[in-house]
Design a protein around this motif. Sequence first.
Motif, PDB file in Angstrom:
ATOM      1  N   MET A 162       0.673  -1.261  -0.305  1.00 42.69           N
ATOM      2  CA  MET A 162      -0.046   0.062   0.212  1.00 42.69           C
ATOM      3  C   MET A 162       0.461   1.215   0.054  1.00 42.69           C
ATOM      4  N   GLU A 163       2.538   1.534   0.366  1.00 41.43           N
ATOM      5  CA  GLU A 163       3.019   2.157   0.382  1.00 41.43           C
ATOM      6  C   GLU A 163       3.804   2.524  -1.210  1.00 41.43           C
ATOM      7  N   SER A 164       3.503   1.095  -1.437  1.00 38.96           N
ATOM      8  CA  SER A 164       3.941   1.669  -3.267  1.00 38.96           C
ATOM      9  C   SER A 164       2.992   2.499  -3.845  1.00 38.96           C
ATOM     10  N   ASP A 165       3.443   1.873  -5.466  1.00 42.28           N
ATOM     11  CA  ASP A 165       3.150   3.108  -6.736  1.00 42.28           C
ATOM     12  C   ASP A 165       1.807   2.125  -7.167  1.00 42.28           C
ATOM     13  N   LEU A 166       1.591   0.754  -6.042  1.00 41.65           N
ATOM     14  CA  LEU A 166       0.229   0.011  -7.069  1.00 41.65           C
ATOM     15  C   LEU A 166      -0.888   1.152  -6.973  1.00 41.65           C
ATOM     16  N   PRO A 167      -1.656   1.313  -5.565  1.00 44.04           N
ATOM     17  CA  PRO A 167      -2.382   2.397  -5.464  1.00 44.04           C
ATOM     18  C   PRO A 167      -2.924   3.718  -6.222  1.00 44.04           C
ATOM     19  N   ARG A 168      -1.504   4.220  -6.830  1.00 43.44           N
ATOM     20  CA  ARG A 168      -2.129   5.383  -7.755  1.00 43.44           C
ATOM     21  C   ARG A 168      -1.773   4.854  -8.946  1.00 43.44           C
ATOM     22  N   ILE A 169      -1.017   3.811  -9.588  1.00 41.90           N
ATOM     23  CA  ILE A 169      -1.317   3.101 -10.316  1.00 41.90           C
ATOM     24  C   ILE A 169      -3.151   2.300 -10.426  1.00 41.90           C
ATOM     25  N   ALA A 170      -3.368   1.890  -9.695  1.00 42.93           N
ATOM     26  CA  ALA A 170      -4.372   1.210 -10.070  1.00 42.93           C
ATOM     27  C   ALA A 170      -5.952   2.858  -9.752  1.00 42.93           C
ATOM     28  N   GLY A 171      -5.249   4.152  -9.560  1.00 46.08           N
ATOM     29  CA  GLY A 171      -5.695   4.975  -9.133  1.00 46.08           C
ATOM     30  C   GLY A 171      -6.546   5.690 -11.024  1.00 46.08           C
ATOM     31  N   ASN A 172      -5.155   6.265 -11.121  1.00 50.08           N
ATOM     32  CA  ASN A 172      -5.366   5.261 -12.531  1.00 50.08           C
ATOM     33  C   ASN A 172      -5.984   5.133 -13.328  1.00 50.08           C
ATOM     34  N   GLN A 173      -5.959   3.441 -13.290  1.00 47.68           N
ATOM     35  CA  GLN A 173      -6.636   2.763 -14.786  1.00 47.68           C
ATOM     36  C   GLN A 173      -7.706   3.105 -14.436  1.00 47.68           C
ATOM     37  N   VAL A 174      -8.304   2.661 -13.059  1.00 48.40           N
ATOM     38  CA  VAL A 174      -9.867   2.974 -12.876  1.00 48.40           C
ATOM     39  C   VAL A 174     -10.196   3.861 -13.502  1.00 48.40           C
ATOM     40  N   GLN A 175      -9.848   4.950 -13.053  1.00 51.72           N
ATOM     41  CA  GLN A 175     -10.312   6.661 -14.085  1.00 51.72           C
ATOM     42  C   GLN A 175     -10.519   6.390 -15.535  1.00 51.72           C
ATOM     43  N   LEU A 176      -9.360   5.751 -16.322  1.00 54.68           N
ATOM     44  CA  LEU A 176      -9.347   5.696 -17.504  1.00 54.68           C
ATOM     45  C   LEU A 176     -10.402   4.908 -18.050  1.00 54.68           C
ATOM     46  N   MET A 177     -10.459   3.824 -17.330  1.00 60.18           N
ATOM     47  CA  MET A 177     -11.540   2.744 -17.442  1.00 60.18           C
ATOM     48  C   MET A 177     -13.581   3.143 -17.639  1.00 60.18           C
ATOM     49  N   ILE A 178     -13.032   4.043 -16.539  1.00 63.90           N
ATOM     50  CA  ILE A 178     -15.019   4.709 -16.997  1.00 63.90           C
ATOM     51  C   ILE A 178     -15.385   5.441 -16.707  1.00 63.90           C
ATOM     52  N   PHE A 179     -14.328   6.423 -17.379  1.00 61.46           N
ATOM     53  CA  PHE A 179     -14.503   7.571 -18.092  1.00 61.46           C
ATOM     54  C   PHE A 179     -14.766   6.989 -19.921  1.00 61.46           C
ATOM     55  N   GLN A 180     -13.699   6.003 -20.372  1.00 63.67           N
ATOM     56  CA  GLN A 180     -14.193   5.616 -21.765  1.00 63.67           C
ATOM     57  C   GLN A 180     -14.966   4.826 -21.902  1.00 63.67           C
ATOM     58  N   LEU A 181     -15.858   4.418 -21.011  1.00 62.20           N
ATOM     59  CA  LEU A 181     -16.308   2.748 -21.409  1.00 62.20           C
ATOM     60  C   LEU A 181     -17.674   4.105 -21.168  1.00 62.20           C
ATOM     61  N   GLU A 203      -4.885  10.556  -1.096  1.00 59.90           N
ATOM     62  CA  GLU A 203      -3.865  10.043  -0.939  1.00 59.90           C
ATOM     63  C   GLU A 203      -2.865   8.963  -1.403  1.00 59.90           C
ATOM     64  N   PHE A 204      -4.278   8.845  -2.284  1.00 54.54           N
ATOM     65  CA  PHE A 204      -3.144   7.668  -3.258  1.00 54.54           C
ATOM     66  C   PHE A 204      -3.146   7.835  -5.077  1.00 54.54           C
ATOM     67  N   SER A 205      -2.618   9.260  -5.071  1.00 53.27           N
ATOM     68  CA  SER A 205      -2.714   9.864  -6.344  1.00 53.27           C
ATOM     69  C   SER A 205      -1.889  10.293  -6.750  1.00 53.27           C
ATOM     70  N   HIS A 206      -0.827  10.680  -5.774  1.00 53.29           N
ATOM     71  CA  HIS A 206       0.807  11.030  -5.801  1.00 53.29           C
ATOM     72  C   HIS A 206       1.606   9.471  -6.044  1.00 53.29           C
ATOM     73  N   TYR A 207       2.707   9.509  -6.990  1.00 52.23           N
ATOM     74  CA  TYR A 207       4.130   9.009  -6.215  1.00 52.23           C
ATOM     75  C   TYR A 207       4.136   8.881  -5.190  1.00 52.23           C
ATOM     76  N   ARG A 208       4.950   7.840  -4.886  1.00 60.64           N
ATOM     77  CA  ARG A 208       5.603   7.830  -3.261  1.00 60.64           C
ATOM     78  C   ARG A 208       7.215   7.095  -3.770  1.00 60.64           C
ATOM     79  N   THR A 209       7.864   8.075  -2.661  1.00 57.70           N
ATOM     80  CA  THR A 209       9.611   7.581  -2.498  1.00 57.70           C
ATOM     81  C   THR A 209       9.804   6.278  -2.445  1.00 57.70           C
TER      82      THR A 209
END
Length: 222
Positions: A162-181, A203-209
Amino acid sequence: MDSSTLFFLIIALIAGGLSGAALNTWLQARKSKKYVSTQEASVLIERIEKVFKVVMAEGYFTEIYNYQNDKNIWNLINDKKKALIIAKAKVLVGYDFGKMKFHRPDGERKLVIDFFPAPEILSIDTDYKFYDIEQGWLNRFQSDDYTAILNEAKQTMNEKAMESDLPRIAGNQVQLMIFQLAASMNWSIEMKLPDGNVALLREFSHYRTLEAEIDSLDGRKE
């Protein structure tokens, strides 16, 4: 030797051979029964639930976990046990759309989202291997120790995922999916989220170092 005596001898030899073969077969069968093991498995389904969970990102993690427990015996002997655990995990991060709240205004091809859930770990598949296990005379590993070690290692793996970039990547993916659909069906999406929900998603919208430290063999950080 007359014919009757010869006939009787042949019959006796055949009967003896058959008896010996039967006895040998019985002994082998009895002997083999000592090594026959029966395995039974029962699979019980506790419950089945309908879910709407979508995986949006997956990551692979490796964790090196050092465990050590010192037991002081009468302030005379320091009896310790330790182990090195290498854990590998495949983590799937996505969304539980059953938690989303939305409504559709009458007569409009529009979907208004009132609450959007945060990304979460949907599944974690782990594999653990123990190395360099050392035990003291009295301070020895028990089954409860292994269970506690694996639970702690899994909890650490969850936190790191959860501290990695996985949540941010998932957030970008779900937005792309919803709006394109929605666009493909000539619908529009409007987000009307409460402030607390917006802050949660931010909290899940930016990259984490990524911060990593390597333990050297002498225990110092490099």
